[in-house]
Design a protein around this motif. Structure first.
Motif, short mmCIF file in Angstrom:
data_model
loop_
_atom_site.label_atom_id
_atom_site.label_comp_id
_atom_site.label_asym_id
_atom_site.label_seq_id
_atom_site.Cartn_x
_atom_site.Cartn_y
_atom_site.Cartn_z
N ALA A 317 28.99 -29.31 -65.14
CA ALA A 317 29.98 -30.04 -64.34
C ALA A 317 29.33 -31.28 -63.71
O ALA A 317 29.92 -32.37 -63.71
N ALA A 318 28.12 -31.11 -63.19
CA ALA A 318 27.44 -32.24 -62.55
C ALA A 318 27.17 -33.33 -63.58
O ALA A 318 27.32 -34.53 -63.30
N GLN A 319 26.78 -32.92 -64.80
CA GLN A 319 26.51 -33.89 -65.86
C GLN A 319 27.79 -34.63 -66.27
O GLN A 319 27.80 -35.86 -66.43
N ALA A 320 28.90 -33.87 -66.38
CA ALA A 320 30.17 -34.49 -66.75
C ALA A 320 30.60 -35.50 -65.69
O ALA A 320 31.06 -36.61 -66.00
N TYR A 321 30.39 -35.14 -64.42
CA TYR A 321 30.76 -36.04 -63.33
C TYR A 321 29.89 -37.31 -63.39
O TYR A 321 30.39 -38.43 -63.25
N ALA A 322 28.57 -37.12 -63.62
CA ALA A 322 27.67 -38.27 -63.69
C ALA A 322 28.05 -39.18 -64.85
O ALA A 322 28.04 -40.41 -64.73
N ASN A 323 28.42 -38.58 -66.00
CA ASN A 323 28.82 -39.39 -67.16
C ASN A 323 30.06 -40.21 -66.83
O ASN A 323 30.17 -41.38 -67.18
N ALA A 325 31.14 -41.10 -63.84
CA ALA A 325 30.83 -42.14 -62.84
C ALA A 325 30.13 -43.32 -63.52
O ALA A 325 30.42 -44.48 -63.23
N ALA A 326 29.22 -43.01 -64.48
CA ALA A 326 28.49 -44.08 -65.17
C ALA A 326 29.45 -44.89 -66.03
O ALA A 326 29.36 -46.13 -66.09
N ALA A 327 30.40 -44.19 -66.70
CA ALA A 327 31.38 -44.90 -67.55
C ALA A 327 32.26 -45.80 -66.69
O ALA A 327 32.56 -46.95 -67.06
N ALA A 328 32.63 -45.33 -65.50
CA ALA A 328 33.49 -46.11 -64.62
C ALA A 328 32.75 -47.35 -64.11
O ALA A 328 33.34 -48.41 -63.92
N ALA A 329 31.44 -47.21 -63.90
CA ALA A 329 30.65 -48.32 -63.36
C ALA A 329 30.32 -49.35 -64.43
O ALA A 329 30.00 -50.49 -64.12
N ALA A 330 30.40 -48.95 -65.72
CA ALA A 330 29.97 -49.85 -66.81
C ALA A 330 30.99 -50.99 -67.03
O ALA A 330 32.15 -50.87 -66.74
#
Ligand code: FAQ
Length: 330
Positions: A317-323, A325-330
């Motif tokens: 879950a933490a990894q999915a959230y980080a992915n 967040a990273a996609a949203a920031a890109a």
């Protein structure tokens, strides 16, 4: 040429000019250590220094994490709500210590996943002390008093370790360990001033935890393969035997205050030296426990593996959230 402390890989196969440069680099590194400068994560360091720190800090982190198990065993059976709340806070502190220490080790370039894998496969060690069972409530007192007491004796000097991230992590850890030690002593005090049965329980716990606590400091100096180099690098400030002696000297009067007897017929105060002399440690027992053959080694690792497996969904879950967040920031 000055090559002591150079990793074999660092010096092997080097052209003479490179070898001179490497030796000079090493000399400059040692000069920084000797001048009490802190070494930081991005500074140059010999590979052997990095590897020594990864070994020690990750073992230390694993000890904190595995160390939650013997005490966790008593969370549901603490004798009062107050004792339960205190023990819960202590066990949570140990988890926090593990996390600071994993973070400190990560600054050296090793991943958390790798460290956890090494623990679970049995490749990485953790402190021998956590392979003994906690069979009575008095064991929780003895762990706080003796195990945290020994841990503090070893860890206060680590606040001055040459590696900055480890030294800084140890400052907070030591403050918390002092509280842990006092809560353990407080349990022992209450039991030793209680009914004859309670006092006998406290004595029994002391009998079982005293010698393993002395083993926590590691083998005798003559058998300690890492001490000389670790002391030259100011990772360790005192040898295993020096710290063990300091621990004995402060702890024996505490046992007297409790009205308990140390389980050591050879123990006596040497007035000329100003130290307590103690009997021979059963080194074979330490080596057996380190080799994986202590009373609880198997159980501790199985339980850790189970907790790791049970926590897989949290990591996913933490990894999915980080992915995300990273996609949203890109
Ligand atoms: N258990 O050459 P040395 C705590 C190994 S935290 C297992 O003397 P070194 C908090 C050693 O790794 C307790 N293995 O090694 C708490 C080496 O093996 P390797 C943990 C041991 O590193 C309280 C080999 O033997 N504290 O209690 C032990 O210079 C209550 C040769 O030994 C730390 O980790 C042992 N007792 O000195 C949590 C402090 N002793 O790796 C919950 C940081 C030795 O070559 C509840 N560590 N070994 O295969 C240190 O200060 C050092 O690493 C020493 C060992 C002093 C432990």
């Amino acid at each position: 040429m000055y090559t002591q402390g150079l990793d074999q890989k660092e010096s092997a196969g080097k052209r003479p000019v490179d070898a001179v440069e490497a030796a000079e680099q090493l000399q400059a590194f040692q000069a920084r250590i000797d001048a009490e400068e802190k070494i930081e994560a991005k500074d140059w360091m010999p590979e052997a220094y990095r590897r020594t720190l990864i070994r020690q800090i990750s073992q230390h982190a694993h000890s904190e994490i595995i160390g939650m198990q013997p005490e966790g065993n008593w969370l549901t059976r603490a004798p009062s709500l107050k004792r339960k709340a205190i023990l819960l806070a202590k066990v949570q502190d140990e988890a926090g210590h593990g996390l600071y220490l994993y973070s400190a080790a990560e600054t050296l370039g090793v991943s958390r996943d790798q460290m956890v894998a090494d623990l679970l496969s049995g490749k990485a060690k953790y402190s021998s002390i956590f392979n003994y069972p906690t069979v009575s409530w008095a064991d929780i007192g003895a762990i706080g008093w003796l195990v945290d007491g020994a841990a503090i004796m070893n860890q206060i000097p680590l606040c001055r370790c040459s590696y900055g991230p480890y030294a800084r992590a140890m400052v907070r850890v030591c403050k918390e360990e002092s509280f842990h030690q006092r809560q353990g002593f407080d349990i022992m005090l209450e039991l030793s001033r209680g009914s004859p049965r309670q006092k006998a329980m406290a004595q029994d716990a002391l009998n079982r935890w005293w010698w393993p606590s002395l083993m926590m400091f590691g083998p005798n100096d003559s058998e300690s393969k890492h001490s000389a180099q670790s002391m030259a690098w100011k990772i360790k400030r005192f040898s295993n035997d020096e710290l063990r002696q300091k621990f004995v000297d402060v702890t024996v009067p505490q046992a007297d205050f409790l009205g308990l007897r140390m389980p050591d017929e050879a123990l006596r105060f040497d007035a000329d030296a100003g130290h307590y002399r103690f009997g021979e440690i059963d080194w074979q027992e330490l080596f057996d426990v380190i080799a994986g053959n202590g009373p609880c080694n198997k159980q501790r690792l199985e339980k850790r593996q189970q907790a790791h497996d049970d926590g897989a969904w949290v990591r996913e879950a933490a990894q999915a959230y980080a992915n995300k967040a990273a996609a949203a920031a890109a």
